[in-house]
Design an enzyme around this catalytic site. Structure first.
Site, PDB file in Angstrom:
ATOM      1  N   LYS A   1     141.183  14.089  93.783  1.00 41.02           N
ATOM      2  CA  LYS A   1     140.775  15.472  93.487  1.00 41.02           C
ATOM      3  C   LYS A   1     140.239  16.125  94.757  1.00 41.02           C
ATOM      4  O   LYS A   1     139.733  15.448  95.646  1.00 41.02           O
ATOM      5  CB  LYS A   1     139.644  15.466  92.444  1.00 41.02           C
TER       6      LYS A   1
ATOM      7  N   GLU B   1     144.160   9.892  84.008  1.00 42.96           N
ATOM      8  CA  GLU B   1     143.751   8.523  83.691  1.00 42.96           C
ATOM      9  C   GLU B   1     143.183   8.381  82.286  1.00 42.96           C
ATOM     10  O   GLU B   1     143.228   7.290  81.712  1.00 42.96           O
ATOM     11  CB  GLU B   1     142.723   8.029  84.718  1.00 42.96           C
TER      12      GLU B   1
ATOM     13  N   ARG C   1     144.155   9.410  79.385  1.00 44.61           N
ATOM     14  CA  ARG C   1     145.133   9.022  78.362  1.00 44.61           C
ATOM     15  C   ARG C   1     145.547   7.547  78.507  1.00 44.61           C
ATOM     16  O   ARG C   1     145.889   6.904  77.520  1.00 44.61           O
ATOM     17  CB  ARG C   1     146.341   9.978  78.405  1.00 44.61           C
TER      18      ARG C   1
ATOM     19  N   ASP D   1     145.390  10.806  88.406  1.00 50.15           N
ATOM     20  CA  ASP D   1     144.293  11.630  87.884  1.00 50.15           C
ATOM     21  C   ASP D   1     144.452  11.903  86.383  1.00 50.15           C
ATOM     22  O   ASP D   1     143.528  12.402  85.743  1.00 50.15           O
ATOM     23  CB  ASP D   1     144.225  12.947  88.673  1.00 50.15           C
TER      24      ASP D   1
ATOM     25  N   ASP E   1     135.340  10.169  87.887  1.00 47.80           N
ATOM     26  CA  ASP E   1     136.769  10.396  88.062  1.00 47.80           C
ATOM     27  C   ASP E   1     137.032  11.087  89.391  1.00 47.80           C
ATOM     28  O   ASP E   1     136.909  12.307  89.505  1.00 47.80           O
ATOM     29  CB  ASP E   1     137.291  11.252  86.890  1.00 47.80           C
TER      30      ASP E   1
ATOM     31  N   ASP F   1     132.637  12.707  83.101  1.00 43.38           N
ATOM     32  CA  ASP F   1     133.944  12.353  82.543  1.00 43.38           C
ATOM     33  C   ASP F   1     133.854  11.227  81.508  1.00 43.38           C
ATOM     34  O   ASP F   1     134.857  10.736  81.005  1.00 43.38           O
ATOM     35  CB  ASP F   1     134.924  12.007  83.672  1.00 43.38           C
TER      36      ASP F   1
ATOM     37  N   LYS G   1     136.485   8.426  75.559  1.00 46.59           N
ATOM     38  CA  LYS G   1     136.830   8.243  76.973  1.00 46.59           C
ATOM     39  C   LYS G   1     135.541   8.114  77.775  1.00 46.59           C
ATOM     40  O   LYS G   1     134.725   9.036  77.810  1.00 46.59           O
ATOM     41  CB  LYS G   1     137.639   9.451  77.479  1.00 46.59           C
TER      42      LYS G   1
END
Ligand code: BES
Ligand code: ZN
Ligand code: MN
Length: 489
Positions: free
Chosen positions: A265, A337, A339, A335, A258, A276, A253
């Site tokens: 967030k 994201e 996956r 959020d 993010d 991230d 990933k």
């Protein structure tokens, strides 16, 4: 890139000890028997080594610790470092001693008289790993760090054992640099460019752009990036060091920042989301290590690079996207994201490379930090043998990892009213429902491990082998697993 300090191995020469510049280090065994180098330094310093070894401070020191004497009379060195270590330490203690030496050494040059110590290569690995300092953006920082010279009885043998270990340490440094780098610098394009530069090491690297990803049908991945000015990319790195066997696929990933997207967030702590892309960073570090040490294995690293931003074009909660596999996903929370990115890259990895096994790595959930803290990564798998092998490798490298469950009851929580699934399960078991989502994109015949590294990729306090910040967690465990299971001969 931050490069590990240069470590060289030479014959022992007692006559250089008095004139060694920087810091001079000796090893004294817990039974306080001085080896020839320690005896010589004891004589030069008029008994300072013996006074130390007779002291309470020394008696209280653990094995692997060191004590520093500043500006010792009789030596040119600015400090004398005495390491407490048995002649035949285990690998972990030798590494710990090396890490302690790295801290004691600081920016000075180091000469270590290791004598007949075994595991000197492991000590060198600890020295290299703990010698990391990310100071690229500190204007006034001294960037010249002194080298280390290790005097050993059989320097060529030690150098041969140390070489692959230090190659892996370079991979760890690459991972740490990527994770520590701020997001205005490490954009998706910059990340892809740094990976493309690894072609020089003999890796095959392709960079897929948005038009290619669109043609492949990776709508879930593209939807995550559609609110950002940084273009979404997938980078494929191949290391073909093995024979004709199916490769191991590593999928990372790489969310370069993010914000959460429209499901924004909170401001407090959002700056942490520069990390991230930690999963992608580990994949890059492992590939770097494999190339550097010339691994006899086939490994393909795939990285999804994307930035999750709120914007007029950003995806909305409630949107439905179609994945490359063909299943549709209702995006309840923008959020969640990671996956969405991974499901497409994992599917592509399996379609294109038919891997024998696949490991994905992601800073996927805050929930794994609640569960396991910063000590252990969450390990999810569809194959007990594969997972067990990884856990053993992680244990041997001192990288914390803990198996977590998968089960149909958790998978049910992903049921959507409008699409084939939704992208979040609800408040409970957040790390497990994230893993269940990913498992829907793993083919039955593919052995798979998902590593949720949100808690371990970057830590708030220093560890044995890294200063506070990026750890490079997983590079050593994966390299060891590849050596043990995927490498021919
Ligand atoms: N990148 C975060 C997870 C994360 C949190 C990594 C803290 C490192 C430190 C991930 O994309 C995320 O936002 N996950 C959500 C999922 C939720 C919306 C189901 C989370 O964990 O809150
Ligand atoms: Zn994320
Ligand atoms: Mn997120």
């Amino acid at each position: 890139m931050t490069t590990p300090i240069a470590i060289s191995f030479t014959e022992t020469d007692l006559d250089v000890l008095s004139a060694a510049q920087g810091k001079l280090a000796l090893i004294v065994t817990p039974d306080n028997k001085l080896d020839p180098a320690a005896r010589r330094v004891n004589r030069l310093t008029k008994g300072a080594v013996a006074r130390l070894t007779e002291s309470d401070r020394w008696a209280d020191a653990d094995e692997g610790e060191c004590v520093t004497l500043a500006f010792p009379a009789g030596l040119a060195a600015e400090a004398l470092i005495v390491v407490k270590l048995a002649r035949r330490p285990d690998a972990a203690t030798a590494r710990k001693a090396g890490a302690a030496l790295a801290k004691a050494k600081g920016e000075a040059a180091l000469t270590l008289a290791a004598g007949a110590l075994t595991r000197t290569a492991e000590l060198a690995l600890g020295l290299a790993l703990r010698g990391y300092d990310f100071n690229d953006h500190k204007t006034a920082e001294n960037k010249t760090v002194g080298d280390a010279v290790i005097m050993a009885s059989k320097p060529d043998d030690v150098a041969a054992v140390a070489a692959p270990l230090l190659s892996v340490a370079e991979g760890v440094f690459l991972t740490r640099d990527l994770v520590n780098e701020p997001s205005n610098i490490l954009t998706t394009e910059e990340f892809a460019a740094r990976l493309a530069a690894m072609r020089d090491m003999g890796l095959e690297v392709d960079v897929l752009d948005e038009a290619e990803l669109e043609a492949l049908g990776m709508r879930a991945l593209l939807a995550v990036g559609q609110g950002s000015d940084s273009p979404t990319k997938v980078v494929v790195m191949q290391w073909n060091g093995g024979g004709a066997e199916a490769p191991l696929a590593l999928v990372g990933k790489g969310v370069v920042f993010d914000t959460g997207g429209i499901s924004l967030k909170p401001a407090s702590g959002m700056e942490d989301m520069t990390m991230d892309m930690g999963g992608a960073g580990v994949v890059a570090g492992v590939m770097h290590g494999l190339a550097r040490r010339g691994a006899k294995a086939n490994v393909v690293g795939l990285i999804g690079l994307v930035e999750n931003m709120p914007d007029g074009r950003a995806q909305r909660p409630g949107d439905v996207v179609r994945t490359m596999k063909g299943d549709t996903v209702e995006v309840i929370n923008t959020d969640a994201e990671g996956r969405l990115l991974l499901c497409d890259v994992m599917w592509y990895a399996q379609e294109r490379f038919k891997p024998a096994a696949m490991v994905d790595l992601a800073t996927l959930t805050g929930a794994v930090i609640i569960g396991l803290g910063h000590e252990k990564a969450g390990v999810f798998s569809n194959d007990d043998g594969f997972a067990g092998g990884f856990l053993k490798s992680a244990e041997a490298e001192g990288e914390g990892a803990w198996r977590m469950p998968l089960a149909p009851a958790y998978d049910k929580l992903l049921k959507s009213a409008v699409a084939d699934m939704k992208n979040v399960g609800g408040r409970t078991a957040g790390s497990i429902t994230a893993a269940q989502f990913l498992q829907r994109f793993v083919k039955d015949d593919c052995q798979w491990i998902h590593l949720d590294i949100a808690g371990v990729a970057r830590v708030p306090e220093e560890t044995d082998f890294a200063p506070k910040g990026a750890t490079g967690w997983g590079v050593r465990a994966l390299d060891r697993m590849i050596r043990d299971r995927f490498e021919a001969g």
